[in-house]
Each structure stands twice: as C-alpha cells, then as structure tokens.
Design a protein around this motif. Structure first.
Motif, PDB file in Angstrom:
ATOM      1  N   ILE A  25       0.834  -1.209   0.000  1.00 27.31           N
ATOM      2  CA  ILE A  25       0.000   0.000   0.000  1.00 27.31           C
ATOM      3  C   ILE A  25       0.864   1.253   0.000  1.00 27.31           C
ATOM      4  O   ILE A  25       0.612   2.204  -0.751  1.00 27.31           O
ATOM      5  N   GLY A  26       1.911   1.264   0.838  1.00 31.22           N
ATOM      6  CA  GLY A  26       2.809   2.415   0.854  1.00 31.22           C
ATOM      7  C   GLY A  26       3.447   2.662  -0.493  1.00 31.22           C
ATOM      8  O   GLY A  26       3.513   3.799  -0.977  1.00 31.22           O
ATOM      9  N   PHE A  27       3.924   1.585  -1.143  1.00 31.16           N
ATOM     10  CA  PHE A  27       4.532   1.690  -2.466  1.00 31.16           C
ATOM     11  C   PHE A  27       3.524   2.204  -3.495  1.00 31.16           C
ATOM     12  O   PHE A  27       3.824   3.097  -4.297  1.00 31.16           O
ATOM     13  N   THR A  28       2.321   1.646  -3.483  1.00 31.73           N
ATOM     14  CA  THR A  28       1.306   2.013  -4.473  1.00 31.73           C
ATOM     15  C   THR A  28       0.904   3.472  -4.350  1.00 31.73           C
ATOM     16  O   THR A  28       0.813   4.199  -5.356  1.00 31.73           O
ATOM     17  N   LEU A  29       0.663   3.934  -3.134  1.00 31.84           N
ATOM     18  CA  LEU A  29       0.280   5.338  -2.927  1.00 31.84           C
ATOM     19  C   LEU A  29       1.394   6.272  -3.377  1.00 31.84           C
ATOM     20  O   LEU A  29       1.140   7.313  -3.996  1.00 31.84           O
ATOM     21  N   CYS A  30       2.638   5.888  -3.081  1.00 40.27           N
ATOM     22  CA  CYS A  30       3.784   6.709  -3.475  1.00 40.27           C
ATOM     23  C   CYS A  30       3.852   6.861  -4.992  1.00 40.27           C
ATOM     24  O   CYS A  30       4.063   7.971  -5.512  1.00 40.27           O
ATOM     25  N   LYS A  31       3.662   5.774  -5.715  1.00 40.56           N
ATOM     26  CA  LYS A  31       3.757   5.822  -7.171  1.00 40.56           C
ATOM     27  C   LYS A  31       2.539   6.501  -7.806  1.00 40.56           C
ATOM     28  O   LYS A  31       2.660   7.238  -8.789  1.00 40.56           O
ATOM     29  N   LEU A  32       1.353   6.261  -7.239  1.00 37.80           N
ATOM     30  CA  LEU A  32       0.147   6.869  -7.791  1.00 37.80           C
ATOM     31  C   LEU A  32       0.175   8.388  -7.697  1.00 37.80           C
ATOM     32  O   LEU A  32      -0.228   9.097  -8.618  1.00 37.80           O
ATOM     33  N   PHE A  33       0.648   8.904  -6.560  1.00 38.90           N
ATOM     34  CA  PHE A  33       0.637  10.347  -6.337  1.00 38.90           C
ATOM     35  C   PHE A  33       1.966  11.017  -6.685  1.00 38.90           C
ATOM     36  O   PHE A  33       2.112  12.228  -6.512  1.00 38.90           O
ATOM     37  N   GLY A  34       2.935  10.234  -7.148  1.00 37.94           N
ATOM     38  CA  GLY A  34       4.203  10.803  -7.583  1.00 37.94           C
ATOM     39  C   GLY A  34       5.032  11.407  -6.472  1.00 37.94           C
ATOM     40  O   GLY A  34       5.764  12.373  -6.687  1.00 37.94           O
ATOM     41  N   TRP A  35       4.948  10.833  -5.259  1.00 39.32           N
ATOM     42  CA  TRP A  35       5.728  11.350  -4.141  1.00 39.32           C
ATOM     43  C   TRP A  35       7.199  10.982  -4.326  1.00 39.32           C
ATOM     44  O   TRP A  35       7.530   9.886  -4.768  1.00 39.32           O
ATOM     45  N   SER A  36       8.063  11.903  -3.979  1.00 43.46           N
ATOM     46  CA  SER A  36       9.506  11.635  -4.055  1.00 43.46           C
ATOM     47  C   SER A  36       9.956  10.830  -2.842  1.00 43.46           C
ATOM     48  O   SER A  36       9.210  10.671  -1.873  1.00 43.46           O
ATOM     49  N   ASN A  37      11.190  10.341  -2.896  1.00 44.64           N
ATOM     50  CA  ASN A  37      11.773   9.550  -1.800  1.00 44.64           C
ATOM     51  C   ASN A  37      10.884   8.344  -1.483  1.00 44.64           C
ATOM     52  O   ASN A  37      10.486   8.117  -0.331  1.00 44.64           O
ATOM     53  N   GLY A  38      10.583   7.569  -2.529  1.00 46.60           N
ATOM     54  CA  GLY A  38       9.667   6.446  -2.383  1.00 46.60           C
ATOM     55  C   GLY A  38      10.125   5.380  -1.417  1.00 46.60           C
ATOM     56  O   GLY A  38       9.301   4.621  -0.894  1.00 46.60           O
ATOM     57  N   VAL A  39      11.419   5.314  -1.131  1.00 43.77           N
ATOM     58  CA  VAL A  39      11.904   4.287  -0.212  1.00 43.77           C
ATOM     59  C   VAL A  39      11.310   4.465   1.174  1.00 43.77           C
ATOM     60  O   VAL A  39      11.030   3.485   1.885  1.00 43.77           O
ATOM     61  N   PHE A  40      11.085   5.713   1.602  1.00 49.12           N
ATOM     62  CA  PHE A  40      10.483   5.941   2.918  1.00 49.12           C
ATOM     63  C   PHE A  40       9.088   5.334   2.990  1.00 49.12           C
ATOM     64  O   PHE A  40       8.717   4.713   3.983  1.00 49.12           O
ATOM     65  N   PHE A  41       8.303   5.521   1.943  1.00 51.44           N
ATOM     66  CA  PHE A  41       6.913   5.072   1.951  1.00 51.44           C
ATOM     67  C   PHE A  41       6.791   3.556   1.829  1.00 51.44           C
ATOM     68  O   PHE A  41       5.805   2.974   2.282  1.00 51.44           O
ATOM     69  N   THR A  42       7.778   2.923   1.223  1.00 48.83           N
ATOM     70  CA  THR A  42       7.726   1.476   1.034  1.00 48.83           C
ATOM     71  C   THR A  42       8.317   0.721   2.217  1.00 48.83           C
ATOM     72  O   THR A  42       7.758  -0.292   2.669  1.00 48.83           O
ATOM     73  N   VAL A  43       9.440   1.191   2.741  1.00 45.73           N
ATOM     74  CA  VAL A  43      10.170   0.454   3.767  1.00 45.73           C
ATOM     75  C   VAL A  43       9.646   0.731   5.180  1.00 45.73           C
ATOM     76  O   VAL A  43       9.621  -0.179   6.018  1.00 45.73           O
ATOM     77  N   THR A  44       9.214   1.963   5.457  1.00 42.41           N
ATOM     78  CA  THR A  44       8.796   2.295   6.822  1.00 42.41           C
ATOM     79  C   THR A  44       7.629   1.440   7.309  1.00 42.41           C
ATOM     80  O   THR A  44       7.636   0.993   8.465  1.00 42.41           O
ATOM     81  N   PRO A  45       6.577   1.177   6.489  1.00 41.05           N
ATOM     82  CA  PRO A  45       5.535   0.263   6.971  1.00 41.05           C
ATOM     83  C   PRO A  45       6.063  -1.131   7.290  1.00 41.05           C
ATOM     84  O   PRO A  45       5.618  -1.767   8.247  1.00 41.05           O
ATOM     85  N   MET A  46       7.033  -1.623   6.492  1.00 36.55           N
ATOM     86  CA  MET A  46       7.635  -2.929   6.781  1.00 36.55           C
ATOM     87  C   MET A  46       8.376  -2.900   8.107  1.00 36.55           C
ATOM     88  O   MET A  46       8.317  -3.842   8.903  1.00 36.55           O
ATOM     89  N   LEU A  47       9.108  -1.807   8.347  1.00 35.93           N
ATOM     90  CA  LEU A  47       9.870  -1.664   9.583  1.00 35.93           C
ATOM     91  C   LEU A  47       8.939  -1.723  10.787  1.00 35.93           C
ATOM     92  O   LEU A  47       9.194  -2.438  11.762  1.00 35.93           O
ATOM     93  N   LEU A  48       7.842  -0.981  10.719  1.00 35.38           N
ATOM     94  CA  LEU A  48       6.910  -0.928  11.843  1.00 35.38           C
ATOM     95  C   LEU A  48       6.182  -2.257  12.038  1.00 35.38           C
ATOM     96  O   LEU A  48       6.144  -2.803  13.148  1.00 35.38           O
ATOM     97  N   LEU A  49       5.617  -2.795  10.961  1.00 35.48           N
ATOM     98  CA  LEU A  49       4.834  -4.023  11.076  1.00 35.48           C
ATOM     99  C   LEU A  49       5.710  -5.260  11.286  1.00 35.48           C
ATOM    100  O   LEU A  49       5.259  -6.249  11.863  1.00 35.48           O
ATOM    101  N   GLY A  50       6.970  -5.199  10.821  1.00 39.45           N
ATOM    102  CA  GLY A  50       7.861  -6.345  10.982  1.00 39.45           C
ATOM    103  C   GLY A  50       8.504  -6.421  12.347  1.00 39.45           C
ATOM    104  O   GLY A  50       8.669  -7.512  12.908  1.00 39.45           O
ATOM    105  N   LEU A  51       8.873  -5.274  12.918  1.00 35.77           N
ATOM    106  CA  LEU A  51       9.565  -5.266  14.205  1.00 35.77           C
ATOM    107  C   LEU A  51       8.624  -5.109  15.389  1.00 35.77           C
ATOM    108  O   LEU A  51       9.018  -5.359  16.527  1.00 35.77           O
ATOM    109  N   VAL A  52       7.393  -4.664  15.134  1.00 39.28           N
ATOM    110  CA  VAL A  52       6.425  -4.481  16.222  1.00 39.28           C
ATOM    111  C   VAL A  52       5.188  -5.312  15.888  1.00 39.28           C
ATOM    112  O   VAL A  52       4.261  -4.821  15.232  1.00 39.28           O
ATOM    113  N   PRO A  53       5.142  -6.579  16.319  1.00 45.08           N
ATOM    114  CA  PRO A  53       3.999  -7.435  15.972  1.00 45.08           C
ATOM    115  C   PRO A  53       2.667  -6.892  16.490  1.00 45.08           C
ATOM    116  O   PRO A  53       1.635  -7.075  15.853  1.00 45.08           O
TER     117      PRO A  53
END
Length: 342
Positions: A25-53
């Motif tokens: 979802i983070g990746f898709t929203l980033c690409k749909l709306f043309g947000w820069s620095n897409g790595v933040f939007f893709t990786v940060t949800p993984m970081l939160l959901l992966g390290l904090v069950p």
C-alpha cells in the motif's frame, strides 16, 4: 538452520499479511501520487509491522518522535553546517550516541533504530546542493505518519487471534550499555563520513546495511547478522531481477508490478516471521526489495543494473563494517568502564 520448520500459527500468518499488504500500500500510494523519496513510503511500513507485531501507543509515539526529531536535527544541521562536514562530524556523533543509548536500554529501541536510519540517510542526501531539504524532511515525516495509519488499518483488518507474550528487555550492566552506545555511534559516524567523502549518493542499500549491522550492538551479534543480511540481500535482489525479466517492457505498468511486489513481500515476510529474531534473512530481503522498488523502479530505469550494483556495494559495506566493528569492540573491551561482558 535459518528457519524453523514448524508451520505458521494463525498469528504468524496474519502478521505476514499485514507486512506484505502494508508495504505494498505504501509503495502504491507513493507511485500513484508521484511522491519523491519512495523508499520511505515502502520500507517504513515494513519496519513498523515487521519489528512491532502488536501496534501500541508506545511504539507509535517512538516512531513519530524519532522522525520529527530527526527532521528538526537535519534541518538545523543542513542549514548551519551543510557545507562544513568537519564541524558537523562531532555533532553527528553525539546525535547517534544518544540514539544508540536509547536502543541499548531496550524500552526505546524503536525510537533509536528508526532515528538512526532516518538521520543517517537524510543527512547524507541533505549534503548535496540539488537536494530539496524541506521535501526530504517532510517526505520522511509524512511516510512515518502514513505508516502508522497503514499499521492500524492492517491490524484492524487482520488482528491477532490470540494474545502475544509481552517482550521484556533484560537488565544490562552500565559498562555494557556504554560499550553498545559508543560502538554504534562511532561506526555510524564513520559510515556517514565515508559516504560523504566518496560521494556515494546512489548506495542507499549499502548505507542502510552499515547501520542495520549495528542493531545487535555487539560484535558477535553483528557477525551473525552480516551472514543473514548477505543472504537476504541476494534473495531480495534475485526476486527483483526475476520480476524485471518476467515483465520486460511492461515493467513500468503499476497494475502488474503491485501484485508481484505483494507476492515477494509475502514470501519474505514468512521467512522473517519464522526466524523470530527481529532483523534477519527475511527482514533483509524485504527491505532490499522495498529499496529496489521504492527508490529505483521508475519508467526507463534499468532495475537489473541497480540490483547488481546493490549486491556489490552491500557486500563491500558488510566487510568494511565488520572490520571496524571488530577493532572498536577490542578497543572498548580494553577499558573496564566500556567492557561488553559482565
């Protein structure tokens, strides 16, 4: 063995679904709306959901505070000392030091970990004249806020079916906490200097690797994680290359990319959950895939070249970081006040 052979529990499966869908979802929203620095939007949800069950107010406050404070620090440092790396270096060391001290205490690990990654990456890119500093800072903070929203949405959609045991960090001696904080801050600062001196603006994966290796905060942990990170990187890059080859000229079509990204994240999330070790092979593969897709998958860009470059740069980063980690570990163990063992 890297993975346990027991089947996924109902909680494990739901966490995999949360990680894969949240990152997609983070990746898709980033690409749909043309947000820069897409790595933040893709990786940060993984970081939160992966390290904090289990998402909690305490975890969310840590994440938001780390992003806001890192943005403020980068704005001030970039504005006052952006063209003076010599003056910036001791300040950067102190900023890393208090974050690793927070990580060493355990209860504020997420605050320190996310802050270390955000601060290092933003400081590095803020030093280049063509970087829009305000866009960089607000992209990071907006991605963090969006990740919190995504995490709560995923938790509501796929809640745990049974309660999890609460994690309680064990007590540490003061000399061990000083060892961990100094080791982490020193190597993180050296990493920052190396990437500045050699103008490595296209090596975000390698830069992140030098920091992720420090998360165990001791030599044996870094050595064990290095092996897992190398395997995870190969898996993530291999999947990215296969997607590029499979789609070929259609690799710019978002409607085809999204389901394949979700599939890759789901496979690696399963490995991450089975490892049950925080940051391991699965987590390394997920973040590598997130960086490749979020930052480098753009129309006309050759993902295969980017993937192969990621592999070589990450292996160099692993070897160099382990060498420095070993030397500093031995040096700090020479003094009673900073000795690692009890």
């Amino acid at each position: 063995m890297l993975l346990r052979h027991s089947p996924l529990t109902a909680n494990d499966l739901r966490q995999c679904l949360r990680i894969a869908t949240g990152g997609t979802i983070g990746f898709t929203l980033c690409k749909l709306f043309g947000w820069s620095n897409g790595v933040f939007f893709t990786v940060t949800p993984m970081l939160l959901l992966g390290l904090v069950p289990v998402i909690s107010g305490h975890a969310v406050r840590q994440l938001l505070a780390s992003s806001a404070i890192a943005g403020l620090e980068v704005g001030l440092l970039g504005g006052f000392f952006g063209s003076h790396p010599g003056m910036m270096t001791p300040i950067v060391f102190l900023l890393f030091l208090y974050r690793f001290a927070a990580m060493s205490r355990g209860s504020l690990f997420l605050f320190g970990a996310n802050g270390v990654l955000s601060l290092s990456i933003m400081l590095h890119f803020a030093s280049y004249p063509g970087t829009d500093l305000n866009d960089l800072i607000f992209s990071n903070f907006w991605a963090t806020g969006l990740s919190v929203i995504i995490a709560y949405l995923m938790t509501a959609l796929w809640p745990d079916v049974e309660p999890r045991a609460a994690y309680q960090p064990g007590p540490k001696a003061p000399h061990r906490m000083r060892h961990e904080a100094l080791l982490g801050a020193s190597i993180a600062t050296l990493s920052f200097l190396v990437f500045q001196i050699f103008d490595l603006r296209d090596s975000m994966s390698a830069q992140a690797t030098t920091l992720l290796l420090l998360f165990p905060m001791h030599w044996n942990g870094a050595l064990d994680y290095a092996r897992k990170r190398a395997i995870g990187t190969l898996l993530g890059v291999s999947f990215g290359v296969m997607v590029q080859l499979f789609l070929y000229d259609w690799s710019g079509l978002l409607i085809l990319i999204v389901p394949l990204l979700w599939l890759g994240l789901m496979l690696f999330a399963q490995a991450h959950v089975k490892e049950a070790s925080g940051s391991g092979v699965g987590f390394g593969a997920m973040t590598t895939l997130g960086i490749l897709f979020g930052q480098y998958l753009t129309p006309g860009n050759d993902l295969i070249f980017s993937a192969l470059y990621r592999v070589s740069s990450i292996f160099v980063a692993i070897v160099a970081t382990l060498f420095l980690c070993y030397l500093l570990h031995k040096l700090l163990n020479s003094f009673e006040a900073t000795r690692f063992g009890y």
